[in-house]
Design a protein around this motif. Structure first.
Motif, PDB file in Angstrom:
ATOM      1  N   ILE A   1       0.824  -1.215   0.000  1.00  0.00           N
ATOM      2  CA  ILE A   1       0.000   0.000   0.000  1.00  0.00           C
ATOM      3  C   ILE A   1       0.857   1.264   0.000  1.00  0.00           C
ATOM      4  CG2 ILE A   1      -1.731   1.306   1.306  1.00  0.00           C
ATOM      5  CD1 ILE A   1      -2.756  -1.513   2.255  1.00  0.00           C
ATOM      6  N   SER A   2       1.965   1.255   0.761  1.00  0.00           N
ATOM      7  CA  SER A   2       2.712   2.509   0.931  1.00  0.00           C
ATOM      8  C   SER A   2       3.217   3.065  -0.402  1.00  0.00           C
ATOM      9  CB  SER A   2       3.865   2.319   1.905  1.00  0.00           C
ATOM     10  OG  SER A   2       4.882   1.568   1.304  1.00  0.00           O
ATOM     11  N   GLY A   3       3.775   2.188  -1.255  1.00  0.00           N
ATOM     12  CA  GLY A   3       4.298   2.671  -2.531  1.00  0.00           C
ATOM     13  C   GLY A   3       3.211   3.217  -3.434  1.00  0.00           C
ATOM     14  N   LEU A   4       2.002   2.693  -3.240  1.00  0.00           N
ATOM     15  CA  LEU A   4       0.887   3.093  -4.099  1.00  0.00           C
ATOM     16  C   LEU A   4       0.322   4.455  -3.695  1.00  0.00           C
ATOM     17  CD1 LEU A   4      -0.645   1.692  -6.435  1.00  0.00           C
ATOM     18  CD2 LEU A   4      -2.317   0.930  -4.755  1.00  0.00           C
ATOM     19  N   THR A   5       0.420   4.767  -2.400  1.00  0.00           N
ATOM     20  CA  THR A   5      -0.218   5.989  -1.913  1.00  0.00           C
ATOM     21  C   THR A   5       0.689   7.217  -1.986  1.00  0.00           C
ATOM     22  OG1 THR A   5       0.404   5.329   0.297  1.00  0.00           O
ATOM     23  CG2 THR A   5      -1.855   4.880  -0.368  1.00  0.00           C
ATOM     24  N   GLY A   6       1.974   7.004  -2.255  1.00  0.00           N
ATOM     25  CA  GLY A   6       2.827   8.186  -2.317  1.00  0.00           C
ATOM     26  C   GLY A   6       4.168   7.885  -2.944  1.00  0.00           C
ATOM     27  N   THR A   7       5.053   8.856  -2.876  1.00  0.00           N
ATOM     28  CA  THR A   7       6.399   8.652  -3.408  1.00  0.00           C
ATOM     29  C   THR A   7       7.410   8.993  -2.317  1.00  0.00           C
ATOM     30  OG1 THR A   7       6.254  10.893  -4.263  1.00  0.00           O
ATOM     31  CG2 THR A   7       5.857   9.129  -5.829  1.00  0.00           C
ATOM     32  N   GLY A   8       8.686   8.963  -2.653  1.00  0.00           N
ATOM     33  CA  GLY A   8       9.727   9.318  -1.697  1.00  0.00           C
ATOM     34  C   GLY A   8       9.838   8.283  -0.602  1.00  0.00           C
ATOM     35  N   VAL A   9       9.624   8.709   0.644  1.00  0.00           N
ATOM     36  CA  VAL A   9       9.779   7.815   1.799  1.00  0.00           C
ATOM     37  C   VAL A   9       8.848   6.602   1.666  1.00  0.00           C
ATOM     38  CG1 VAL A   9       9.573   7.635   4.308  1.00  0.00           C
ATOM     39  CG2 VAL A   9      10.405   9.745   3.277  1.00  0.00           C
ATOM     40  N   LEU A  10       7.645   6.834   1.174  1.00  0.00           N
ATOM     41  CA  LEU A  10       6.679   5.736   1.056  1.00  0.00           C
ATOM     42  C   LEU A  10       7.152   4.674   0.054  1.00  0.00           C
ATOM     43  CD1 LEU A  10       3.395   7.795   1.274  1.00  0.00           C
ATOM     44  CD2 LEU A  10       4.236   6.159   2.939  1.00  0.00           C
ATOM     45  N   ASP A  11       7.861   5.115  -0.989  1.00  0.00           N
ATOM     46  CA  ASP A  11       8.456   4.147  -1.922  1.00  0.00           C
ATOM     47  C   ASP A  11       9.513   3.319  -1.197  1.00  0.00           C
ATOM     48  OD1 ASP A  11       6.942   4.847  -4.070  1.00  0.00           O
ATOM     49  OD2 ASP A  11       8.482   6.032  -5.094  1.00  0.00           O
ATOM     50  N   VAL A  12      10.330   3.996  -0.409  1.00  0.00           N
ATOM     51  CA  VAL A  12      11.399   3.292   0.312  1.00  0.00           C
ATOM     52  C   VAL A  12      10.797   2.261   1.273  1.00  0.00           C
ATOM     53  CG1 VAL A  12      13.379   3.567   1.865  1.00  0.00           C
ATOM     54  CG2 VAL A  12      12.964   5.270   0.087  1.00  0.00           C
ATOM     55  N   VAL A  13       9.679   2.636   1.933  1.00  0.00           N
ATOM     56  CA  VAL A  13       9.007   1.690   2.827  1.00  0.00           C
ATOM     57  C   VAL A  13       8.615   0.433   2.045  1.00  0.00           C
ATOM     58  CG1 VAL A  13       6.915   1.301   4.220  1.00  0.00           C
ATOM     59  CG2 VAL A  13       8.178   3.446   4.438  1.00  0.00           C
ATOM     60  N   SER A  14       8.109   0.613   0.830  1.00  0.00           N
ATOM     61  CA  SER A  14       7.694  -0.562   0.050  1.00  0.00           C
ATOM     62  C   SER A  14       8.913  -1.422  -0.336  1.00  0.00           C
ATOM     63  CB  SER A  14       6.879  -0.144  -1.178  1.00  0.00           C
ATOM     64  OG  SER A  14       7.719   0.366  -2.180  1.00  0.00           O
ATOM     65  N   TRP A  15      10.045  -0.774  -0.644  1.00  0.00           N
ATOM     66  CA  TRP A  15      11.247  -1.559  -0.995  1.00  0.00           C
ATOM     67  C   TRP A  15      11.734  -2.358   0.212  1.00  0.00           C
ATOM     68  CZ3 TRP A  15      14.184   3.379  -3.078  1.00  0.00           C
ATOM     69  CH2 TRP A  15      13.493   3.872  -4.190  1.00  0.00           C
ATOM     70  N   VAL A  16      11.751  -1.697   1.386  1.00  0.00           N
ATOM     71  CA  VAL A  16      12.297  -2.355   2.578  1.00  0.00           C
ATOM     72  C   VAL A  16      11.398  -3.517   3.011  1.00  0.00           C
ATOM     73  CG1 VAL A  16      12.830  -2.019   5.035  1.00  0.00           C
ATOM     74  CG2 VAL A  16      13.508  -0.285   3.367  1.00  0.00           C
ATOM     75  N   THR A  17      10.083  -3.284   3.054  1.00  0.00           N
ATOM     76  CA  THR A  17       9.175  -4.321   3.545  1.00  0.00           C
ATOM     77  C   THR A  17       9.092  -5.504   2.586  1.00  0.00           C
ATOM     78  OG1 THR A  17       7.416  -3.004   2.586  1.00  0.00           O
ATOM     79  CG2 THR A  17       7.710  -2.850   4.954  1.00  0.00           C
ATOM     80  N   LEU A  18       8.872  -5.236   1.305  1.00  0.00           N
ATOM     81  CA  LEU A  18       8.740  -6.352   0.351  1.00  0.00           C
ATOM     82  C   LEU A  18      10.105  -6.981   0.059  1.00  0.00           C
ATOM     83  CD1 LEU A  18       6.011  -4.795  -1.949  1.00  0.00           C
ATOM     84  CD2 LEU A  18       5.730  -6.686  -0.362  1.00  0.00           C
ATOM     85  N   GLY A  19      11.145  -6.156   0.030  1.00  0.00           N
ATOM     86  CA  GLY A  19      12.492  -6.707  -0.108  1.00  0.00           C
ATOM     87  C   GLY A  19      12.839  -7.571   1.095  1.00  0.00           C
ATOM     88  N   GLY A  20      12.276  -7.206   2.260  1.00  0.00           N
ATOM     89  CA  GLY A  20      12.489  -7.989   3.480  1.00  0.00           C
ATOM     90  C   GLY A  20      12.026  -9.431   3.317  1.00  0.00           C
TER      91      GLY A  20
END
Lengths: 59, 380
Positions: free
Chosen positions: A26-45
């Motif tokens: 959800i985070s990457g979909l709702t915004g950019t910047g930090v929210l994109d990074v959250v999606s990389w860290v969580t799904l990359g996790g």
């Protein structure tokens, strides 16, 4: 592990990973910047958990 | 869990998986390059853009449309697409307003110079065949619906897989992969571990894939209800003849929906407009709004505003299910992670098939499966 695990014992990690996955999806979909990074860290996790389980933390 | 209900869930997991596995393999493999569609198009098909000193001399959209018409004198304009990532405006033309979109011709232009760009290959080329397999399974719309049914089976297989996961893990720590010479136990552990770790991701990609298979009926439903209502007062009107400036129509649409930009324009007479209207489809610039398209209807002859409204929840869900399925919404790092998760999904499928092929021996050694490897010596 000698004792049988409870349902919570079995599903607590999968549950946590499920919440993590949804956060990332959800985070990457709702915004950019930090929210994109959250999606990389969580799904990359997830990939990191799989790699570690397969090669390092095996019994 | 009672033995009988476990037996039923096991059966559900086995059969739903078996039926859809072959198709899921195809979807996972053909889906892999589709994650990187933008990069592939940019690398192979779109020529490098020359630096333009000033964009002040950029042509208007009306001028670009005029060049497109000059190239195809007998065709009519159906749609205009305005790219965000690249300075490209594409004009889709066909023999008549009602000609199916696939039978038309799409001509891209450099929006800064007005020069024509060689069109992307349609109905051939690598990406086309990947889409043919992934979206239509080489059978057109029936193929899409068939893949949707396979997707539903896949979702049932994920849910049942999570249910039957529990009894295997009663005596094992989370994510254990037992070091054993018995390949069946090793692959069972890998199947359980990779499956449970990716379960939520698999479910979301599966569910959004299923929703995507319904895009044509959902669009049809929207046209027959919402769009029809928006242009109700023009029902039965003839096709607009003297079309007004598209640039003015865009300016009007921007005025009506501030902070949004035009994404595509449907010309009078096709399914996404009315005989009397330009359908101007606007998107936002940030976050969620980037994916949520909003129609603004402008009278084609007078340039007057007719109507705009948010699309209903089902259509919004469809818009969001596209990025959520292909993973192309948070930069290249997410695409790479998506590709890795896709490869893990192939591993889940492959290990599942392996375990099924070895099922008889699994039954015989069932007692070993629920123990940890302290009993390994006895099994070997």
């Amino acid at each position: 592990m000698k004792n049988k695990q409870t349902k919570w014992g079995i599903f607590r990690w999968p549950f946590l990973l499920s919440v993590t996955s949804l956060t990332g999806l959800i985070s990457g979909l709702t915004g950019t910047g930090v929210l994109d990074v959250v999606s990389w860290v969580t799904l990359g996790g997830l990939i990191i958990v799989i790699t570690l389980s397969a090669f390092l933390f095996s019994t | 869990m009672k033995n009988r209900s476990l037996y039923i869930w096991n059966g559900i997991h086995k059969w739903t998986s078996l039926i859809c596995t072959l198709f899921l393999f195809v979807l996972c493999i053909t889906g892999l390059p589709l994650i990187f569609r933008e990069e592939i198009e940019q690398f192979f098909y779109i020529p490098p853009f020359e630096e333009v000193a000033t964009e002040a001399s950029a042509p208007t959209v009306d001028e670009i449309i005029a060049s497109a018409k000059a190239e195809r004198l007998n065709d009519v304009v159906q749609f205009v697409f305005l790219e965000e990532e690249f300075p490209i405006i594409s004009v889709a033309m066909a023999a008549t307003e009602a000609t199916p979109f696939e039978e038309g011709h799409i001509q891209p232009f450099d929006s800064r110079t007005g020069e024509m760009i060689t069109p992307l290959p349609t109905n051939k080329g690598f990406l086309f065949w990947m889409e043919e397999a992934h979206i239509r399974f080489f059978m057109g719309f029936p193929g899409t619906l068939f893949l949707g049914v396979m997707g539903i089976l896949f979702l049932v297989s994920i849910v049942s897989g999570v249910v039957v996961y529990a009894p295997f893990m009663r005596n094992l720590r989370f994510a254990t992969v037992r070091k054993t010479h018995n390949p069946r136990i090793k692959w069972l552990d890998l199947h359980n571990m990779t499956g449970i770790v990716t379960a939520t991701w698999l479910f979301v990609v599966g569910a959004t894939g299923v929703l995507n298979t319904l895009d044509i009926p959902i669009a049809g439903l929207w046209q027959a209800t919402e769009l029809k209502e928006m242009v109700a007062e023009f029902e039965g009107a003839p096709l607009a003849v003297n079309l007004s400036s598209i640039d003015n129509a865009i300016a009007k649409a921007k005025e009506i929906s501030p902070g949004m930009r035009p994404y595509s324009i449907a010309f009078p007479g096709n399914n996404f407009s009315s005989p009397q209207h330009y359908g101007i489809y606007m998107v936002g610039n940030t976050g969620l709004t980037k994916h949520l398209i909003k129609p603004v209807l402008i009278e084609a002859e007078t340039g007057e505003f007719t109507a705009t409204r948010d699309v209903p929840v089902l259509v919004k869900a469809l818009f969001l299910s596209r990025p959520l399925h292909f993973g192309d919404y948070a930069g290249l790092p997410l695409k790479l992670i998506w590709a890795l998760l896709d490869i893990v999904a192939i591993l889940v499928l492959g290990s599942g098939v392996y375990l099924w092929l070895k099922r008889r021996k699994l039954n015989i050694n069932k007692s070993d499966l629920f123990r940890n490897n302290s009993h390994e010596k006895q099994t070997n």
